[in-house]
Scaffold this motif. Sequence first.
Motif, PDB file in Angstrom:
ATOM      1  N   ALA A 318       0.851  -1.175   0.000  1.00  0.00           N
ATOM      2  CA  ALA A 318       0.000   0.000   0.000  1.00  0.00           C
ATOM      3  C   ALA A 318       0.890   1.229   0.000  1.00  0.00           C
ATOM      4  O   ALA A 318       1.989   1.211   0.536  1.00  0.00           O
ATOM      5  CB  ALA A 318      -0.893  -0.008   1.234  1.00  0.00           C
ATOM      6  N   PRO A 319       0.469   2.318  -0.657  1.00  0.00           N
ATOM      7  CA  PRO A 319       1.330   3.476  -0.822  1.00  0.00           C
ATOM      8  C   PRO A 319       1.758   4.057   0.512  1.00  0.00           C
ATOM      9  O   PRO A 319       0.977   4.193   1.438  1.00  0.00           O
ATOM     10  CB  PRO A 319       0.438   4.471  -1.582  1.00  0.00           C
ATOM     11  N   ALA A 320       3.041   4.384   0.586  1.00  0.00           N
ATOM     12  CA  ALA A 320       3.558   5.030   1.791  1.00  0.00           C
ATOM     13  C   ALA A 320       3.162   6.496   1.782  1.00  0.00           C
ATOM     14  O   ALA A 320       2.910   7.096   0.740  1.00  0.00           O
ATOM     15  CB  ALA A 320       5.085   4.902   1.832  1.00  0.00           C
ATOM     16  N   ALA A 321       3.092   7.054   2.964  1.00  0.00           N
ATOM     17  CA  ALA A 321       2.745   8.461   3.063  1.00  0.00           C
ATOM     18  C   ALA A 321       3.837   9.298   2.408  1.00  0.00           C
ATOM     19  O   ALA A 321       5.026   9.036   2.557  1.00  0.00           O
ATOM     20  CB  ALA A 321       2.590   8.841   4.525  1.00  0.00           C
ATOM     21  N   SER A 322       3.442  10.295   1.645  1.00  0.00           N
ATOM     22  CA  SER A 322       4.393  11.170   0.986  1.00  0.00           C
ATOM     23  C   SER A 322       5.027  12.103   2.008  1.00  0.00           C
ATOM     24  O   SER A 322       4.506  12.272   3.114  1.00  0.00           O
ATOM     25  CB  SER A 322       3.675  12.002  -0.078  1.00  0.00           C
ATOM     26  N   PRO A 323       6.167  12.748   1.681  1.00  0.00           N
ATOM     27  CA  PRO A 323       6.752  13.708   2.611  1.00  0.00           C
ATOM     28  C   PRO A 323       5.769  14.792   3.020  1.00  0.00           C
ATOM     29  O   PRO A 323       5.766  15.228   4.173  1.00  0.00           O
ATOM     30  CB  PRO A 323       7.933  14.280   1.811  1.00  0.00           C
ATOM     31  N   ALA A 324       4.928  15.200   2.060  1.00  0.00           N
ATOM     32  CA  ALA A 324       3.951  16.241   2.402  1.00  0.00           C
ATOM     33  C   ALA A 324       2.968  15.725   3.442  1.00  0.00           C
ATOM     34  O   ALA A 324       2.603  16.432   4.385  1.00  0.00           O
ATOM     35  CB  ALA A 324       3.208  16.687   1.146  1.00  0.00           C
ATOM     36  N   GLN A 325       2.540  14.462   3.280  1.00  0.00           N
ATOM     37  CA  GLN A 325       1.598  13.893   4.243  1.00  0.00           C
ATOM     38  C   GLN A 325       2.242  13.745   5.611  1.00  0.00           C
ATOM     39  O   GLN A 325       1.596  13.942   6.644  1.00  0.00           O
ATOM     40  CB  GLN A 325       1.106  12.541   3.747  1.00  0.00           C
ATOM     41  N   LYS A 326       3.522  13.374   5.625  1.00  0.00           N
ATOM     42  CA  LYS A 326       4.196  13.214   6.912  1.00  0.00           C
ATOM     43  C   LYS A 326       4.300  14.526   7.662  1.00  0.00           C
ATOM     44  O   LYS A 326       4.415  14.553   8.883  1.00  0.00           O
ATOM     45  CB  LYS A 326       5.596  12.624   6.699  1.00  0.00           C
ATOM     46  N   ARG A 327       4.307  15.638   6.911  1.00  0.00           N
ATOM     47  CA  ARG A 327       4.403  16.945   7.567  1.00  0.00           C
ATOM     48  C   ARG A 327       3.046  17.450   8.028  1.00  0.00           C
ATOM     49  O   ARG A 327       2.957  18.421   8.771  1.00  0.00           O
ATOM     50  CB  ARG A 327       5.030  17.963   6.597  1.00  0.00           C
ATOM     51  N   GLN A 328       1.998  16.778   7.580  1.00  0.00           N
ATOM     52  CA  GLN A 328       0.658  17.226   7.964  1.00  0.00           C
ATOM     53  C   GLN A 328       0.447  16.975   9.450  1.00  0.00           C
ATOM     54  O   GLN A 328       0.747  15.915   9.957  1.00  0.00           O
ATOM     55  CB  GLN A 328      -0.403  16.465   7.156  1.00  0.00           C
ATOM     56  N   VAL A 329      -0.060  17.905  10.148  1.00  0.00           N
ATOM     57  CA  VAL A 329      -0.294  17.780  11.583  1.00  0.00           C
ATOM     58  C   VAL A 329      -1.783  17.877  11.847  1.00  0.00           C
ATOM     59  O   VAL A 329      -2.420  18.866  11.492  1.00  0.00           O
ATOM     60  CB  VAL A 329       0.450  18.885  12.369  1.00  0.00           C
ATOM     61  N   ALA A 330      -2.341  16.820  12.460  1.00  0.00           N
ATOM     62  CA  ALA A 330      -3.773  16.804  12.728  1.00  0.00           C
ATOM     63  C   ALA A 330      -4.093  17.623  13.959  1.00  0.00           C
ATOM     64  O   ALA A 330      -3.389  17.577  14.951  1.00  0.00           O
ATOM     65  CB  ALA A 330      -4.217  15.361  12.923  1.00  0.00           C
ATOM     66  N   PHE A 331      -5.185  18.379  13.828  1.00  0.00           N
ATOM     67  CA  PHE A 331      -5.659  19.210  14.932  1.00  0.00           C
ATOM     68  C   PHE A 331      -4.527  20.030  15.533  1.00  0.00           C
ATOM     69  O   PHE A 331      -4.227  19.936  16.725  1.00  0.00           O
ATOM     70  CB  PHE A 331      -6.293  18.343  16.033  1.00  0.00           C
ATOM     71  N   ASP A 332      -3.884  20.843  14.674  1.00  0.00           N
ATOM     72  CA  ASP A 332      -2.737  21.607  15.152  1.00  0.00           C
ATOM     73  C   ASP A 332      -3.164  22.851  15.909  1.00  0.00           C
ATOM     74  O   ASP A 332      -2.332  23.696  16.218  1.00  0.00           O
ATOM     75  CB  ASP A 332      -1.813  21.967  13.977  1.00  0.00           C
ATOM     76  N   ASP A 333      -4.399  22.992  16.206  1.00  0.00           N
ATOM     77  CA  ASP A 333      -4.859  24.034  17.104  1.00  0.00           C
ATOM     78  C   ASP A 333      -4.463  23.633  18.525  1.00  0.00           C
ATOM     79  O   ASP A 333      -5.068  22.766  19.129  1.00  0.00           O
ATOM     80  CB  ASP A 333      -6.381  24.183  16.996  1.00  0.00           C
ATOM     81  N   GLN A 334      -3.424  24.262  19.073  1.00  0.00           N
ATOM     82  CA  GLN A 334      -2.892  23.856  20.366  1.00  0.00           C
ATOM     83  C   GLN A 334      -3.903  24.041  21.493  1.00  0.00           C
ATOM     84  O   GLN A 334      -3.916  23.272  22.452  1.00  0.00           O
ATOM     85  CB  GLN A 334      -1.610  24.652  20.673  1.00  0.00           C
ATOM     86  N   ARG A 335      -4.751  25.012  21.381  1.00  0.00           N
ATOM     87  CA  ARG A 335      -5.746  25.205  22.423  1.00  0.00           C
ATOM     88  C   ARG A 335      -6.674  24.002  22.497  1.00  0.00           C
ATOM     89  O   ARG A 335      -7.011  23.515  23.581  1.00  0.00           O
ATOM     90  CB  ARG A 335      -6.573  26.469  22.148  1.00  0.00           C
ATOM     91  N   ALA A 336      -7.073  23.487  21.327  1.00  0.00           N
ATOM     92  CA  ALA A 336      -7.942  22.312  21.301  1.00  0.00           C
ATOM     93  C   ALA A 336      -7.234  21.103  21.906  1.00  0.00           C
ATOM     94  O   ALA A 336      -7.836  20.316  22.630  1.00  0.00           O
ATOM     95  CB  ALA A 336      -8.380  22.010  19.870  1.00  0.00           C
ATOM     96  N   LEU A 337      -5.927  20.964  21.624  1.00  0.00           N
ATOM     97  CA  LEU A 337      -5.183  19.850  22.193  1.00  0.00           C
ATOM     98  C   LEU A 337      -5.133  19.935  23.712  1.00  0.00           C
ATOM     99  O   LEU A 337      -5.296  18.939  24.411  1.00  0.00           O
ATOM    100  CB  LEU A 337      -3.754  19.839  21.634  1.00  0.00           C
ATOM    101  N   HIS A 338      -4.891  21.129  24.223  1.00  0.00           N
ATOM    102  CA  HIS A 338      -4.793  21.277  25.683  1.00  0.00           C
ATOM    103  C   HIS A 338      -6.125  21.059  26.368  1.00  0.00           C
ATOM    104  O   HIS A 338      -6.167  20.681  27.544  1.00  0.00           O
ATOM    105  CB  HIS A 338      -4.234  22.659  26.023  1.00  0.00           C
ATOM    106  N   GLU A 339      -7.238  21.287  25.649  1.00  0.00           N
ATOM    107  CA  GLU A 339      -8.552  21.100  26.248  1.00  0.00           C
ATOM    108  C   GLU A 339      -9.111  19.699  26.009  1.00  0.00           C
ATOM    109  O   GLU A 339     -10.149  19.345  26.558  1.00  0.00           O
ATOM    110  CB  GLU A 339      -9.535  22.127  25.665  1.00  0.00           C
ATOM    111  N   LEU A 340      -8.413  18.882  25.226  1.00  0.00           N
ATOM    112  CA  LEU A 340      -8.912  17.568  24.846  1.00  0.00           C
ATOM    113  C   LEU A 340      -8.992  16.637  26.061  1.00  0.00           C
ATOM    114  O   LEU A 340      -8.037  16.506  26.828  1.00  0.00           O
ATOM    115  CB  LEU A 340      -7.986  16.951  23.794  1.00  0.00           C
TER     116      LEU A 340
END
Length: 674
Positions: A318-340
């Motif tokens: 199955a295709p490996a994640a591209s460099p661009a995909q590896k740089r993608q950060v999910a939910f990079d809203d830090q406030r949301a992370l701290h409240e999770l």
Amino acid sequence: MNYNQINTDVAAIRRAYGQFLEKGVVPEGVVPDFIKRSWQRSMDFGVPYDRIREVGRLDESDLRVAVSQYGSLINLAAPVMENLHHQLTGSGSVVLLCSGDGLILHSMGDPDFIPKAQHVALKPGVSWAEEQKGTNAIGTAIVEREPVVIYAGHHFIRQNHFLACSATPVLDPGGNVAGVLDITCDHRCYQRHTIALVQMAVRVIERQMFQHRFCRDVVFNVHPERNYLGSPFDVQVAFSPQGVYLAATPATCGQLDLKPGVSRGLFDELFDASFGQVLRKLGSVSPPVIQVRRRSNGMPVYLQLAQPTVVAKSGHDAPAASPAQKRQVAFDDQRALHELTLDALGASDPVTLFNIDKARRTLGHDIPILIEGETGAGKEWLARAIHNSGPRAGGQFVALNCAAISEGPLEADLFGYEEGGDGGRHKAAISKIQQADGGTLFLDEIGDMPLNLQARLLRVLQERAITPLDGKPVNINLAIVCATHHKLHDLVRAGGFREDLYYRLNGLTLFLPPLRERRDLLELAMAMAAREGVVPRGVEISAEVMGIFAHHPWPGNLRQMHSVIRTALAMMDAGEKLERRHLPEDFLEELTPVPAASTAREPVAAQAIMSSMYADSLQQIELQAIQETIRHCNGNISAAARRLNVSRTTLYRKLKQSSFAAPGPDRSSADLRG
């Protein structure tokens, strides 16, 4: 054997038991042959029949180590056990999961039966191997490698004669006994169908073990009848991405003349089709099911991908994640992370919900947590949610990726120093461990930590103190959460990870399923779109896009989904529906072609595929068992009812609950009409 024919005449069994103890002989036809064999083994072991041998229960620390060794099995079995327990509520039963050598690992019991169960040591940490407890369902199932029912006087130890136990060994993909599932009750409450429930539950566990083991390979569901694909009655067969045979589910592989743990060459040698052609065809037909023939005997069988996302490149990984995909950060809203928090994760996938519930139970108990899962599956989000939900939420959440930096800087970050120009350790610095004091230290990709740093980390965790360069130990009080995309236990076996550190870190193992296997995949997509959308009600996603999402391999998992949706929303004008043209091109290139006419139905089809991987309840399993029995009886309801030991009225009522028609060639016969 037919367990409906087991002799339940307690007096007759007691007489046979007495004759064996006195004369070493057993009357014919009173007890099964496997009971005779087990009684003889018990006698040879020197098990005292008139009292319980003094066998201690493991202390809590040793039990934690034992449980951690079977963490994956427990994680997979626990939801099935809960379903079993729910089905048996009020029956005075206890459900037990044991190791492959008979040690009880996990139990769920009816409150009315627990006092009796504890009296005979039916609780975690006690061994029920035959050499310890004589003839009993757990130990005897291990030796016989078959489902067994041990009823009343079948037990070798007299004190256990009030029990009726139904057990089935859990076989790993290699055909080895990985564990045992058992239901025990007072023999006066025994139900003959209990062993069938245990067998079906074990089939579900074995299928999940199989797919967990071969999650990066190509796994097919195979059965001569199309309707049984995805059920506990089909055969799951695993191949490497190059088409090399790896394994087949041990309980059902005999249908294809395969043996567990025995290599049989290539896909093309088993079936009259090319591996690459099959994958391409499965990616282009709807529903994704095709028929091929067995080369050995010409028997036609149906194939379905158990893990449909592997079809991305026919015959290749199955295709490996591209460099661009590896740089993608999910939910990079830090406030949301701290409240999770755990409550705010919002998952409806049953495996993920089960993990959340287990994590919630550890809060405040100082139990280290190990999270396993593919890159981007949400391991750090879960770790942050655990931190934010527990008593250490007021402290810092300190994350360190053990794979992202080289050994020297990693050691400096973790233990606290800065290197001078000549490579010497010159300047002291606050370590990540010290920063996490009072909070949580999250070690991501712990499996990539060098061995020498593993030894230092183990010492810190044992001593609960860290010694900076000035030589003065500093006490620390922190929670440890680790994550890895490896199977850490396999690394231990291969010598790539310290066994003592593994047991120190692995108080509770949580396995996060990849996005492609989550049953709430489409719900997650809609939730992400709503969260990112500027319209208060969220953004409408077209049926075609939902079909694309359901078919996509998602190599970047949740990270990739978040990035794709965010990019698509940026391409949309106000008031537009999210359409295919808004999706990134590189994302669409990874997609297996899907006929346009079928896309509107694909969300439902995708959910059905994923649903087949996890049994929703034992009611579903029971209905499948009924169907299989009717099929074997050629549609004869009366014969099926006799085999299942239920009345025809009961059988009709259960069939009415199912959406399936009774199978068999004579469905319209007078017998089917009642």
